[in-house]
Design a protein around this motif. Structure first.
Motif, PDB file in Angstrom:
ATOM      1  N   ILE A 171      40.587  39.076  45.389  1.00  0.00           N
ATOM      2  CA  ILE A 171      40.810  37.919  44.542  1.00  0.00           C
ATOM      3  C   ILE A 171      42.175  37.342  44.879  1.00  0.00           C
ATOM      4  O   ILE A 171      43.194  37.913  44.548  1.00  0.00           O
ATOM      5  CB  ILE A 171      40.679  38.329  43.067  1.00  0.00           C
ATOM      6  N   LEU A 185      44.205  34.984  44.028  1.00  0.00           N
ATOM      7  CA  LEU A 185      45.290  34.615  43.111  1.00  0.00           C
ATOM      8  C   LEU A 185      45.737  35.781  42.232  1.00  0.00           C
ATOM      9  O   LEU A 185      46.454  35.596  41.259  1.00  0.00           O
ATOM     10  CB  LEU A 185      44.880  33.417  42.259  1.00  0.00           C
ATOM     11  N   MET A 186      45.316  36.986  42.576  1.00  0.00           N
ATOM     12  CA  MET A 186      45.804  38.153  41.847  1.00  0.00           C
ATOM     13  C   MET A 186      46.670  39.015  42.775  1.00  0.00           C
ATOM     14  O   MET A 186      46.539  38.976  43.984  1.00  0.00           O
ATOM     15  CB  MET A 186      44.637  38.972  41.288  1.00  0.00           C
ATOM     16  N   ARG A 230      47.007  44.650  41.347  1.00  0.00           N
ATOM     17  CA  ARG A 230      45.901  44.382  40.430  1.00  0.00           C
ATOM     18  C   ARG A 230      44.564  44.357  41.160  1.00  0.00           C
ATOM     19  O   ARG A 230      43.548  44.786  40.637  1.00  0.00           O
ATOM     20  CB  ARG A 230      46.129  43.062  39.691  1.00  0.00           C
ATOM     21  N   LEU A 290      41.420  46.984  40.533  1.00  0.00           N
ATOM     22  CA  LEU A 290      40.467  46.250  39.701  1.00  0.00           C
ATOM     23  C   LEU A 290      39.253  47.115  39.363  1.00  0.00           C
ATOM     24  O   LEU A 290      38.612  47.684  40.230  1.00  0.00           O
ATOM     25  CB  LEU A 290      40.009  44.975  40.416  1.00  0.00           C
ATOM     26  N   GLU A 300      41.719  50.390  36.470  1.00  0.00           N
ATOM     27  CA  GLU A 300      43.148  50.182  36.245  1.00  0.00           C
ATOM     28  C   GLU A 300      43.806  51.401  35.618  1.00  0.00           C
ATOM     29  O   GLU A 300      43.287  51.958  34.647  1.00  0.00           O
ATOM     30  CB  GLU A 300      43.369  48.969  35.334  1.00  0.00           C
ATOM     31  N   ILE A 336      48.243  48.078  31.302  1.00  0.00           N
ATOM     32  CA  ILE A 336      48.136  48.447  32.711  1.00  0.00           C
ATOM     33  C   ILE A 336      49.478  48.982  33.176  1.00  0.00           C
ATOM     34  O   ILE A 336      50.522  48.413  32.881  1.00  0.00           O
ATOM     35  CB  ILE A 336      47.757  47.235  33.558  1.00  0.00           C
ATOM     36  N   LEU A 367      46.360  39.037  27.993  1.00  0.00           N
ATOM     37  CA  LEU A 367      46.157  38.486  29.328  1.00  0.00           C
ATOM     38  C   LEU A 367      47.033  39.163  30.380  1.00  0.00           C
ATOM     39  O   LEU A 367      46.577  39.471  31.472  1.00  0.00           O
ATOM     40  CB  LEU A 367      46.433  36.976  29.328  1.00  0.00           C
ATOM     41  N   ASN A 409      43.279  41.757  32.981  1.00  0.00           N
ATOM     42  CA  ASN A 409      43.027  41.852  34.417  1.00  0.00           C
ATOM     43  C   ASN A 409      41.605  41.389  34.737  1.00  0.00           C
ATOM     44  O   ASN A 409      41.359  40.689  35.714  1.00  0.00           O
ATOM     45  CB  ASN A 409      43.209  43.309  34.861  1.00  0.00           C
ATOM     46  N   TRP A 410      40.687  41.771  33.868  1.00  0.00           N
ATOM     47  CA  TRP A 410      39.282  41.392  34.060  1.00  0.00           C
ATOM     48  C   TRP A 410      39.088  39.896  33.877  1.00  0.00           C
ATOM     49  O   TRP A 410      38.254  39.284  34.531  1.00  0.00           O
ATOM     50  CB  TRP A 410      38.392  42.157  33.081  1.00  0.00           C
ATOM     51  N   TYR A 470      41.270  37.483  34.618  1.00  0.00           N
ATOM     52  CA  TYR A 470      41.701  36.859  35.878  1.00  0.00           C
ATOM     53  C   TYR A 470      40.662  37.089  36.970  1.00  0.00           C
ATOM     54  O   TYR A 470      40.331  36.171  37.732  1.00  0.00           O
ATOM     55  CB  TYR A 470      43.031  37.464  36.342  1.00  0.00           C
ATOM     56  N   ALA A 471      40.164  38.305  37.059  1.00  0.00           N
ATOM     57  CA  ALA A 471      39.226  38.641  38.132  1.00  0.00           C
ATOM     58  C   ALA A 471      37.924  37.863  37.974  1.00  0.00           C
ATOM     59  O   ALA A 471      37.376  37.349  38.949  1.00  0.00           O
ATOM     60  CB  ALA A 471      38.957  40.141  38.141  1.00  0.00           C
ATOM     61  N   GLY A 512      38.626  34.442  39.010  1.00  0.00           N
ATOM     62  CA  GLY A 512      39.158  34.342  40.371  1.00  0.00           C
ATOM     63  C   GLY A 512      38.096  34.525  41.426  1.00  0.00           C
ATOM     64  O   GLY A 512      38.116  33.872  42.462  1.00  0.00           O
ATOM     65  N   ASN A 513      37.171  35.429  41.194  1.00  0.00           N
ATOM     66  CA  ASN A 513      36.086  35.681  42.144  1.00  0.00           C
ATOM     67  C   ASN A 513      35.029  36.511  41.425  1.00  0.00           C
ATOM     68  O   ASN A 513      35.115  37.727  41.354  1.00  0.00           O
ATOM     69  CB  ASN A 513      36.626  36.416  43.374  1.00  0.00           C
ATOM     70  N   ALA A 524      34.590  40.558  41.336  1.00  0.00           N
ATOM     71  CA  ALA A 524      34.860  41.250  40.077  1.00  0.00           C
ATOM     72  C   ALA A 524      33.663  42.112  39.694  1.00  0.00           C
ATOM     73  O   ALA A 524      33.794  43.288  39.347  1.00  0.00           O
ATOM     74  CB  ALA A 524      35.155  40.241  38.968  1.00  0.00           C
ATOM     75  N   GLY A 583      40.909  31.542  37.137  1.00  0.00           N
ATOM     76  CA  GLY A 583      41.569  32.528  37.975  1.00  0.00           C
ATOM     77  C   GLY A 583      43.083  32.514  37.978  1.00  0.00           C
ATOM     78  O   GLY A 583      43.706  33.406  38.534  1.00  0.00           O
ATOM     79  N   TYR A 584      43.681  31.488  37.375  1.00  0.00           N
ATOM     80  CA  TYR A 584      45.134  31.394  37.470  1.00  0.00           C
ATOM     81  C   TYR A 584      45.691  30.679  36.250  1.00  0.00           C
ATOM     82  O   TYR A 584      45.130  29.689  35.796  1.00  0.00           O
ATOM     83  CB  TYR A 584      45.512  30.618  38.728  1.00  0.00           C
ATOM     84  N   ARG A 644      49.408  26.088  43.039  1.00  0.00           N
ATOM     85  CA  ARG A 644      48.481  27.097  43.526  1.00  0.00           C
ATOM     86  C   ARG A 644      48.679  27.330  45.024  1.00  0.00           C
ATOM     87  O   ARG A 644      48.727  28.455  45.497  1.00  0.00           O
ATOM     88  CB  ARG A 644      47.052  26.650  43.244  1.00  0.00           C
TER      89      ARG A 644
END
Ligand SMILES: Nc1ncnc2c1ncn2[C@@H]1O[C@H](COP(=O)(O)OP(=O)(O)OP(=O)(O)O)[C@@H](O)[C@H]1O
Ligand SMILES: [Mg+2]
Lengths: 260, 318
Positions: free
Chosen positions: A92, A94-95, A99, A103, A106, A117, B180, B187-188, B190-191, B194-195, B199, B261-262, B311
């Motif tokens: 991912i 942007l992470m 992290r 994923l 954690e 975390i 967050l 974390n989840w 964002y994931a 994000g994708n 995820a 995602g961000y 970004r």
């Protein structure tokens, strides 16, 4: 020879009327790299999906460490030590590296409701694991994965699988999107993973990459095993010809030249 | 420069300074003036935080507007028409908000349709149902609320010009920030945005993540509906319709990517504060309030461009 980690015995898979795999048998040995070669549509992806629990075989047996096994799904396969790294890696961008690395698993610290975390631990381990596989450029686990090159991301994904105890590592075309240098890096990393005792299934179109690291080879043509051989038993020429489905590769290359 | 809220923070500072200097004698920077824009920002802000988390996970919620009105009407009809005590009605309104969120979440996850459309539909369904049932039960679409002292304190206490909603906003922001940026669930989030495939592949229960966030958004919207109802001593089906677009606007101004995602909770807070400053600052200038829309529109446009830039900046290696 040691006992195989994973075996397929006479496995077939059909989707409706298409037979994607016909009577395929193969072995994944610990500490060895098995290269799976074949043209588009040969059934490589289908084979991986059976190994990683996405599909049950239509016929035949899957054996994991000697025991007949039917996976309930990819999650169970993963839990039992079969890790798949897809071509697009599934990171991912942007992470952060830390992290991404952890994923779904954690590390946490503190007690509820203050459980959080453990970012410093996650970052530290992620960077350590990357280093172990030869990536020294990355020093900060807070760095976004999107800032890393394609090869580095492959390494992160492979390192992650190894860290979480993968016994069988399935790599679906890990080098095909990479430049020469990056590809060499990933191949080197596969050797390191092999030394750590993982059984690796390496899917590729690229005979050169396969010959560089493979211990044994399996060529699929239209769902059937066309050839199985060990390192050094065949020349690159012969392998290329096999992959082209028995057609003479030299002739194909001549055709190409005429196109130019 | 690598943080998602950088642009919003700069815009906030500039706008604040602009009004502070331009309206120097009108009292914009006074305690009361500050309380004024904070009041306005806080109610929107309570909703904007879960909307922001939801957007980071890749989804929209446009049903917040009608949920605000529905919650206020549930409390109004319950206390006024049926003479029920207020606290059970508050509880019921919160549950209703969460149910609306649950329906949104399930519908989005099961149909895979864009949440933009699904929740736009919910928005109309909920406001239609609120008006229809209100008329059916009490022959009104707005009605007064019979409050108790305790409920008045919790939802509408005032210190000088400052409403208690500001404290709720701060609480919501702290909670949102914690979840967050510090928890596994964060974390989840964002994931998931994000994708999604990656995820899921890593074992993140992406559907549960989305449903939980839809429920949180419904809860926050209902909470604000109750808050406004008690503050004004009346419920109204059309409360909150302004939030339908204001909430996503301040979230995007706050640096959250429309595509998910961000982003950060601090960004959402700054975006909301900016909205409060503009909406109240205009009054101090003596200009027509029509200019607010123009201002916001321009900001939104600039924010979307800036977000794309930030970004890209974040993805250039250091
Ligand atoms: N889910 C499915 N339903 C129907 N047919 C399928 C399905 N998955 C694969 N097939 C068919 O099975 C055959 C083998 O496909 P597979 O994806 O395994 O090939 P591959 O070797 O991975 O090819 P490539 O190199 O292009 O990735 C193809 O004819 C494909 O159309
Ligand atoms: Mg394939």
């Amino acid at each position: 020879m040691s006992n195989p980690l994973m075996e397929l015995i006479n496995v077939s898979k059909s989707f409706g009327s298409t037979d994607a795999l016909k009577n395929v048998s193969m072995e994944v040995q610990p500490g060895k790299i098995l290269c799976l070669l074949g043209d588009n549509g040969a059934g490589k992806s289908t084979l991986i999906k059976i190994l990683s629990g996405y599909h049950p075989p239509s016929n035949g047996t899957v054996r994991l460490e000697g025991a007949d096994t039917v996976f309930s799904g990819p999650r169970e396969a993963r839990q039992r030590g079969i890790a798949t790294v897809h071509q697009d890696v599934g990171s991912i961008p942007l992470m952060s590296i830390g992290r991404n690395f952890f994923l779904g698993a954690e590390p946490t610290t503190g007690n509820w409701p203050f459980r959080r975390i453990d970012t410093s631990k996650a970052n530290e381990i992620a960077v350590q694991q990357m280093e172990r596989f030869g990536i020294t450029r990355v020093k900060d686990g807070n760095q976004l994965v999107g800032t890393m090159s394609g090869g580095e991301r492959q390494v992160l994904a492979i390192g992650r699988a190894m860290y979480f105890g993968a016994k069988v590592l399935i790599l679906d075309e890990p080098t095909s999107a990479l430049g020469v240098k990056e590809a060499a890096f990933v191949l080197k990393m596969m050797r390191i993973a092999r030394e750590n005792g993982a059984g690796i299934v390496f899917i590729t179109h690229n005979a050169r990459h396969a010959m560089a690291v493979g211990d044994s080879f399996c060529v699929l043509i239209q769902g059937e095993v066309a050839a199985q051989f060990k390192r050094g038993e065949k020349t690159r020429e012969e392998v290329l010809n096999l992959m082209a489905g028995g057609e003479d590769m030299a002739a194909l290359e001549d055709d190409l030249e005429q196109v130019d | 420069m690598h943080r998602p809220e950088t642009g919003a923070a700069a815009a906030f500072l500039l706008t604040y300074l602009f009004f502070a200097i331009f309206t120097a004698d009108a009292g914009f920077v006074s305690v009361n003036g500050t309380a004024g824009w904070l009041n306005l920002a806080s109610e929107l802000g309570i909703i904007a935080i879960p909307v922001g988390l939801l957007m980071i996970s890749g989804e929209f919620d446009l049903s917040i507007g009608s949920t605000v009105g529905a919650a206020s009407m549930i409390v109004a009809i319950g206390t006024n028409q049926f003479g029920l005590p207020i606290w059970p009605m508050i509880f019921l309104a919160l549950v209703a908000g969460m149910l609306i969120g649950l329906c949104n979440g399930l519908a989005v996850v099961k149909t895979n349709l864009p949440s933009f459309i699904v929740t736009l539909a919910t928005n109309f369904i909920v406001i239609g149902a609120t008006m229809g049932f209100s008329r059916l039960i009490a022959n009104v679409t707005s009605s007064s609320i019979i409050v108790s002292d305790s409920s008045k304190f919790v939802f509408a206490a005032r210190w000088g010009q400052a409403n208690i909603s500001i404290a709720w906003w701060i609480l919501a922001a702290l909670l949102g920030f914690w979840v967050l940026s510090r928890t596994v669930f964060g974390n989840w989030i964002y994931a998931t945005g994000g994708n999604l495939q990656a995820a899921r592949g890593a074992g993140v229960p992406v559907e549960r993540v989305k449903i939980v966030l839809f429920i949180a958004t419904g809860f926050a919207a209902a909470f604000v509906g109750i808050l406004q109802g008690i503050q004004w001593n009346s419920g109204n089906s059309t409360y909150g319709m302004g939030y339908v677009f204001q909430a996503p606007i301040v979230v995007v101004i706050g640096g959250i990517l429309l595509t998910g995602g961000y982003g950060s909770v601090l960004g959402v807070v700054i975006g909301t504060a900016l909205f409060g400053v503009i909406s109240t600052g205009i009054f101090y200038t003596g200009w027509n309030t029509d200019w607010i829309q123009l201002f916001l529109g321009a900001l939104l446009g600039a924010a979307v461009l800036a977000n794309n830039y930030v970004r890209r900046l974040a993805l250039t290696s250091r």
